[in-house]
Write a protein that holds these residues in place. Structure first.
Motif, PDB file in Angstrom:
ATOM      1  N   GLU A   1      19.450   4.137  36.893  1.00 25.89           N
ATOM      2  CA  GLU A   1      19.120   5.552  37.083  1.00 25.89           C
ATOM      3  C   GLU A   1      17.681   5.678  37.569  1.00 25.89           C
ATOM      4  OE1 GLU A   1      19.888   7.496  33.408  1.00 25.89           O
ATOM      5  OE2 GLU A   1      22.023   7.015  33.457  1.00 25.89           O
ATOM      6  N   LYS A   2      16.786   4.949  36.931  1.00 26.74           N
ATOM      7  CA  LYS A   2      15.386   4.916  37.347  1.00 26.74           C
ATOM      8  C   LYS A   2      15.109   3.491  37.814  1.00 26.74           C
ATOM      9  CE  LYS A   2      10.692   5.358  35.715  1.00 26.74           C
ATOM     10  NZ  LYS A   2       9.851   5.254  34.528  1.00 26.74           N
ATOM     11  N   VAL A   3      14.892   3.324  39.104  1.00 31.18           N
ATOM     12  CA  VAL A   3      14.699   1.989  39.681  1.00 31.18           C
ATOM     13  C   VAL A   3      13.283   1.513  39.409  1.00 31.18           C
ATOM     14  CG1 VAL A   3      14.687   0.670  41.816  1.00 31.18           C
ATOM     15  CG2 VAL A   3      16.407   2.435  41.459  1.00 31.18           C
ATOM     16  N   VAL A   4      13.184   0.298  38.879  1.00 31.41           N
ATOM     17  CA  VAL A   4      11.894  -0.339  38.627  1.00 31.41           C
ATOM     18  C   VAL A   4      11.774  -1.507  39.580  1.00 31.41           C
ATOM     19  CG1 VAL A   4      10.511  -1.555  36.922  1.00 31.41           C
ATOM     20  CG2 VAL A   4      11.974   0.326  36.205  1.00 31.41           C
ATOM     21  N   LYS A   5      10.734  -1.522  40.390  1.00 28.12           N
ATOM     22  CA  LYS A   5      10.519  -2.609  41.345  1.00 28.12           C
ATOM     23  C   LYS A   5       9.596  -3.642  40.708  1.00 28.12           C
ATOM     24  CE  LYS A   5      11.349  -0.090  45.557  1.00 28.12           C
ATOM     25  NZ  LYS A   5      12.513  -0.797  46.002  1.00 28.12           N
ATOM     26  N   ARG A   6      10.029  -4.904  40.736  1.00 29.21           N
ATOM     27  CA  ARG A   6       9.227  -5.997  40.189  1.00 29.21           C
ATOM     28  C   ARG A   6       9.029  -7.055  41.251  1.00 29.21           C
ATOM     29  NH1 ARG A   6       7.608  -6.259  34.625  1.00 29.21           N
ATOM     30  NH2 ARG A   6       7.302  -8.392  35.261  1.00 29.21           N
ATOM     31  N   GLU A   7       7.872  -7.671  41.248  1.00 25.89           N
ATOM     32  CA  GLU A   7       7.573  -8.747  42.180  1.00 25.89           C
ATOM     33  C   GLU A   7       7.972 -10.065  41.520  1.00 25.89           C
ATOM     34  OE1 GLU A   7       3.455 -10.129  43.711  1.00 25.89           O
ATOM     35  OE2 GLU A   7       4.101  -8.390  44.904  1.00 25.89           O
ATOM     36  N   ILE A   8       8.938 -10.763  42.121  1.00 27.46           N
ATOM     37  CA  ILE A   8       9.468 -12.004  41.580  1.00 27.46           C
ATOM     38  C   ILE A   8       8.883 -13.166  42.377  1.00 27.46           C
ATOM     39  CG2 ILE A   8      11.559 -13.328  41.122  1.00 27.46           C
ATOM     40  CD1 ILE A   8      11.285 -10.808  39.413  1.00 27.46           C
TER      41      ILE A   8
ATOM     42  N   SER B   1      15.124  -1.893  34.343  1.00 29.44           N
ATOM     43  CA  SER B   1      14.009  -1.794  33.402  1.00 29.44           C
ATOM     44  C   SER B   1      13.054  -2.962  33.629  1.00 29.44           C
ATOM     45  CB  SER B   1      14.520  -1.822  31.955  1.00 29.44           C
ATOM     46  OG  SER B   1      15.100  -3.083  31.666  1.00 29.44           O
ATOM     47  N   THR B   2      11.868  -2.859  33.056  1.00 34.16           N
ATOM     48  CA  THR B   2      10.911  -3.950  33.176  1.00 34.16           C
ATOM     49  C   THR B   2      11.374  -5.166  32.378  1.00 34.16           C
ATOM     50  OG1 THR B   2       9.614  -3.032  31.368  1.00 34.16           O
ATOM     51  CG2 THR B   2       8.948  -2.446  33.601  1.00 34.16           C
TER      52      THR B   2
ATOM     53  N   GLY C   1      11.580  -8.947  33.779  1.00 30.12           N
ATOM     54  CA  GLY C   1      10.916 -10.075  33.112  1.00 30.12           C
ATOM     55  C   GLY C   1      11.873 -11.213  32.833  1.00 30.12           C
ATOM     56  N   LYS C   2      13.092 -10.886  32.416  1.00 32.42           N
ATOM     57  CA  LYS C   2      14.088 -11.925  32.131  1.00 32.42           C
ATOM     58  C   LYS C   2      14.522 -12.625  33.416  1.00 32.42           C
ATOM     59  CE  LYS C   2      15.850  -9.870  27.915  1.00 32.42           C
ATOM     60  NZ  LYS C   2      16.992  -9.225  27.263  1.00 32.42           N
ATOM     61  N   TYR C   3      14.635 -11.873  34.511  1.00 33.63           N
ATOM     62  CA  TYR C   3      14.990 -12.472  35.804  1.00 33.63           C
ATOM     63  C   TYR C   3      13.897 -13.433  36.250  1.00 33.63           C
ATOM     64  CZ  TYR C   3      16.847 -12.756  40.547  1.00 33.63           C
ATOM     65  OH  TYR C   3      17.366 -13.202  41.729  1.00 33.63           O
ATOM     66  N   GLN C   4      12.625 -13.043  36.066  1.00 31.52           N
ATOM     67  CA  GLN C   4      11.503 -13.905  36.433  1.00 31.52           C
ATOM     68  C   GLN C   4      11.522 -15.183  35.606  1.00 31.52           C
ATOM     69  OE1 GLN C   4       8.869 -13.664  38.787  1.00 31.52           O
ATOM     70  NE2 GLN C   4       8.553 -15.740  38.086  1.00 31.52           N
TER      71      GLN C   4
END
Length: 63
Positions: free
Chosen positions: A20-27, A50-51, A55-58
């Motif tokens: 619903e709320k997209v969070v962009k993370r730099e991997i 979510s953040t 974090g888990k993907y990173q």
């Protein structure tokens, strides 16, 4: 056709839920150059719900 475009939502890359709320993370991870086959550090900006998922993907990319 317009209705399909309106209902399309971004899915989280880690858990697969619609975000619903997209969070962009730099991997940051390692990859290989397709031409020289040498390893290099790759940086990608990906969408998560979510953040915490980011974090888990990173951590999964770090091995």
């Amino acid at each position: 056709m317009n209705q399909a475009a309106e209902t399309a939502t971004t899915k989280c890359l880690y858990c697969g839920k619609p975000a619903e709320k997209v969070v962009k993370r730099e991997i940051i991870d390692r990859s290989r150059d397709p031409h020289t086959n040498r390893p290099y550090v790759r940086t990608r900006t990906l969408d998560f719900c979510s953040t915490d998922c980011g974090g888990k993907y990173q951590m999964g990319c770090e091995g």
